[in-house]
Design a protein around this motif. Structure first.
Motif, PDB file in Angstrom:
ATOM      1  N   VAL A  36       4.721  -4.219   4.954  1.00 46.08           N
ATOM      2  CA  VAL A  36       5.624  -3.258   4.317  1.00 46.08           C
ATOM      3  C   VAL A  36       5.138  -2.902   2.916  1.00 46.08           C
TER       4      VAL A  36
ATOM      5  N   LYS B 112       0.214  -9.800 -11.599  1.00 43.53           N
ATOM      6  CA  LYS B 112       0.605 -10.510 -10.385  1.00 43.53           C
ATOM      7  C   LYS B 112       0.229 -11.983 -10.463  1.00 43.53           C
TER       8      LYS B 112
ATOM      9  N   GLY C 280       4.121   0.774   1.711  1.00 42.66           N
ATOM     10  CA  GLY C 280       4.720   1.380   0.529  1.00 42.66           C
ATOM     11  C   GLY C 280       3.666   1.927  -0.415  1.00 42.66           C
TER      12      GLY C 280
ATOM     13  N   ARG D  52       1.026   6.219 -12.983  1.00 47.99           N
ATOM     14  CA  ARG D  52       2.480   6.209 -13.158  1.00 47.99           C
ATOM     15  C   ARG D  52       2.847   6.052 -14.642  1.00 47.99           C
ATOM     16  N   CYS D  53       2.036   5.249 -15.338  1.00 48.37           N
ATOM     17  CA  CYS D  53       2.252   5.070 -16.778  1.00 48.37           C
ATOM     18  C   CYS D  53       2.207   6.402 -17.500  1.00 48.37           C
TER      19      CYS D  53
ATOM     20  N   ASP E 118       6.803  -8.711   7.758  1.00 44.34           N
ATOM     21  CA  ASP E 118       6.354  -9.443   6.577  1.00 44.34           C
ATOM     22  C   ASP E 118       5.058 -10.195   6.874  1.00 44.34           C
TER      23      ASP E 118
ATOM     24  N   TYR F 212       1.114 -10.863   6.826  1.00 45.95           N
ATOM     25  CA  TYR F 212       0.120 -10.567   5.799  1.00 45.95           C
ATOM     26  C   TYR F 212      -0.966  -9.658   6.357  1.00 45.95           C
TER      27      TYR F 212
END
Lengths: 371, 371
Positions: free
Chosen positions: A172, A230, A176, A332-333, A125, A127
């Motif tokens: 991570v 975000k 991803g 993706r949309c 985790d 940064y």
């Protein structure tokens, strides 16, 4: 009496089995790194330079930080090589931040990430950030206010995340995004001040696949964060409606409750994407010439929306045309809405020319304690 | 091992049956379910999981029907009575083999898991041996010990499930779309690896012999399975929602990564915290499978209690060597799939055949509650 003696002896003997520290490592024997930097080695593009920074734990040491740097074909090889330069056991288990140099980022970062995900002793985790110039240089600067640069950098990123100036990406998360073909990663972009005594969180480094393409700085970064859903709360300064041709007047608002609604539409063969950004704003700073009236608020909202739309268009143009990167996951949309259409096209080639219609709806709800 | 024919000292309550079932089911399945299932059915993995769970529930009725026909008897007692000596013994042996394989495989996964995350320097053999000693000790205590331990561990572990909730706030619904896109065939295929997570309910062959209130076995076990179905489905939805399906192809133990993705206040490395307590659950899965195998074995060989108690030592040797067969976690995944297929026969078809045959041939006590 004899029984007590035997009992005591047995207890003493048993207590020997309870010593848990037989393989303890003294703190002074550890090189506990808090930050790790990665660069492409000078002149050898298949070699990587790894830089570690750790506090010196020996009392009376002249420097508070000990910085090691080495080269290798893999990150682990470089770290192993570093052991030759240190009398302590090098440990990367406490690393808080991974700094990637500009050149290494341009060459592609996927090859470097594996060890951070695979090795269970490394905190995954931690940064990740991109440094302007070399990561090695960034980790080598002398901060006046705080000697521990890695922790300082971690704090810098966390605090700037609060105002949505930079994204906060862990190893991570990054991994991803890297393996996910539908969206591209973004990372915070950090730069060293000119006097080489401070750091600035400048904005966002945009990637296409795993290659660093360019930046979104200042307002661009904030607006991007809003577009990617975000941002929790942002402060924006914009040209107030009171501006005239020769005199610019600025106002500042804090926008919260931000949501960006992305919808794609297919008309025949033509794909277009609608984005509508919504939010509530508090007026924080506003140059007073007369008390605000109801219609002033409306005009202020319009001015804000206009500027926001401009900024968003600017960001989209950069992402589509210049960087050819899709960090908002528009791909993706389309995939979800029109799977058949998606199969018939090559997204990468049509993406730069997709029409994106941007609208904004910001309500100024609070104006503070003066009007 | 004592004769399981029901006597007052050796009966367990329905709540204890629930605890045994729950402990037998929860285990290594949770750690990898999102990975193994989404490998086949992509973002629809949660549908596969749901499907797998609901396939099982009708089969529970077979177990309960058998236990009502033969109260106080285990599989080994009634299988030869229902379908003859030869077939019955084949069923018994395959059941024992299945339990041994489950114990060995889960033991191996646990040892891999512990040695990856906590004890990288400890030889895997010592982890296997220490666990096996504990397992033998527990199984020698008989059903009461198993039930009691199950209860305690259930109370110990369930609170840690709360740790799965906070990261779920970051679910991106787009990661779960498009629904049903991976095709019905893949969704059904995906439920086979999902079944692995639910195995453990075949302990009903053994445990239901110790229940005096046989009418309520179905209700209790169906409730237990339903809770697990919902739990696993939610976990799969949360993991895919937060992390997406692509990264799951790369990382092992995605559940741990999932917990790790959230920073908790006060706690550091919550993942290790969770993993540590979860190993208790895994231990119980091994223990219960081992106990079932040992008890069935001693019944099959018609051993006197004096020898029956020690059959565990023999089985432990077998379990130890089977656990050492797979070379690495990729091979372990292959064996997990084999177990899933074997389980369809042992845990689902065998009780079905036995229950139907017993009903047709009117063997055992007649079913008197036709309500």
């Amino acid at each position: 009496m004899k029984r007590y003696v035997i009992g005591l002896a047995v207890m003493l003997a048993l207590s020997l089995t309870l010593t848990g520290c037989w393989d303890a490592k003294q703190l002074q024997d550890m090189y506990m790194s808090y930050g790790i930097g990665i660069d492409t080695a000078e002149g050898q593009s298949n070699m990587v330079t790894v830089t570690l920074t750790a506090p010196t734990l020996t009392e009376g040491a002249k420097e508070q930080l000990q910085i090691l740097s080495s080269q290798g074909h893999s990150i682990d090889e470089a770290i192993n090589d570093m052991q030759a330069k240190s009398h302590q056991i090098i440990s990367v288990a406490h690393d808080r931040v991974l700094v990637i140099g500009e050149q290494a980022a341009k060459n592609g970062i996927s090859e470097y990430l594996d060890t951070f995900v695979r090795n269970p002793s490394i905190r995954n985790d931690m940064y990740v950030t991109v440094a302007k110039g070399k990561a090695e240089e960034l980790l080598n600067i002398q901060l006046k206010q705080d000697p521990f640069i890695a922790l300082y950098l971690t704090q810098l990123l966390e605090k700037n995340r609060r105002l949505s100036k930079v994204p906060l990406v862990t190893v991570v998360d990054l991994f991803g995004k890297m393996v996910d073909k539908d969206s591209d990663p973004v990372l915070p972009y950090v730069e060293v001040t000119e006097g080489r005594d401070g750091l600035i969180a400048r904005g966002i480094a945009v990637f296409a696949d795993d290659k660093y393409k360019g930046n979104l700085l200042n307002d661009g970064a904030v607006v991007f964060m809003m577009m990617s859903n975000k941002a929790k709360s942002v402060n924006l300064t914009y040209k107030s409606f009171k501006s005239t041709e020769n005199d610019d007047v600025y106002s500042t608002v804090n926008i919260h409750g931000i949501s960006n609604d992305i919808k794609c539409r297919l008309n025949g063969d033509k794909l277009s994407i609608d984005m509508k950004i919504k939010g509530d704003a508090d007026l924080i700073e506003h140059k007073v010439t007369r008390p605000l009236s109801e219609s002033d608020i409306g005009r202020e909202e319009q001015a804000l929306e206009r500027e926001l739309i401009n900024d968003m268009n600017d960001v989209m143009r950069k992402l589509q045309k210049e960087y050819r990167s899709d960090p908002l996951g528009l791909c993706r949309c389309v995939k979800i809405e029109y799977p058949d259409y998606y199969d018939s096209i090559d997204w990468k080639s049509i993406y730069p020319d997709v029409d994106v219609n941007i609208s904004a709806e910001i309500n100024i709800n609070r104006i503070g304690t003066s009007s | 091992m004592v004769n399981p024919n029901l006597n007052k000292d050796d009966s367990i309550s329905l709540w204890q049956l629930f605890a045994i079932l729950e402990n037998s089911i929860l285990g290594t399945g949770l750690l990898n379910i999102a990975k193994t299932v989404s490998k086949v059915s992509g973002q629809d993995a949660w549908i596969s999981t749901l499907l797998a769970g609901f396939i099982i529930i009708p089969f529970l009725w077979c177990y309960s029907s058998l236990s009502r026909r033969f109260p106080g008897h285990t599989l080994v007692d009634y299988s030869t009575r229902i379908i003859g000596k030869l077939l019955g013994n084949m069923v018994n042996i395959s059941y024992i083999l299945f339990e041994i394989l489950i114990a060995a495989l889960v033991l191996r996964i646990m040892a891999d898991f512990i040695s990856t995350w906590f004890l990288p320097n400890t030889p895997i053999e010592s982890l296997l041996i220490i666990t096996l000693f504990l397992v033998i000790y527990m199984s020698q205590g008989g059903i009461r010990t198993v039930a009691r331990t199950s209860e305690v561990i259930l109370f110990l572990v369930v609170p840690f499930i709360i740790l799965l909730i906070p990261p779920a706030t970051r679910i991106e619904i787009n990661n779960l779309k498009p629904v049903l896109q991976s095709g019905y065939v893949n969704i059904i295929k995906g439920s086979i690896p999902a079944l692995y997570s639910f195995y453990g309910f075949e302990v009903l062959f053994i445990a239901s012999a110790f229940i005096s209130d046989t009418k309520k076995i179905f209700r209790t076990s169906a409730m237990c399975i339903s809770i697990n179905v919902v739990f696993y489905t939610l976990v799969v939805i949360a993991i895919i929602g937060v992390m997406g399906t692509e990264i799951l192809k790369y990382i092992n133990y995605p559940t741990i990564y999932y917990i790790k993705s959230e920073r908790f206040p006060f706690f550091e490395r919550v993942d290790l915290f969770f993993a540590f307590f979860w190993t208790f659950n895994i231990f119980m899965t091994i223990g219960i499978a081992f106990y079932s195998a040992a008890l069935s074995m001693s019944q099959l060989l018609n051993l006197k209690p004096k020898y029956g108690r020690n059959i565990g030592w023999m089985l432990a040797i077998a379990v130890y060597f089977i656990a050492k067969i797979p070379k690495n976690s990729i091979e372990v995944a292959r064996y997990m799939l084999y177990i899933s297929y074997m389980g369809i026969v042992v845990a689902m078809l065998i009780p079905l055949i036995l229950a139907v045959t017993a009903a047709i041939r009117h063997i055992g006590i007649k079913d008197d509650d036709k309500a």
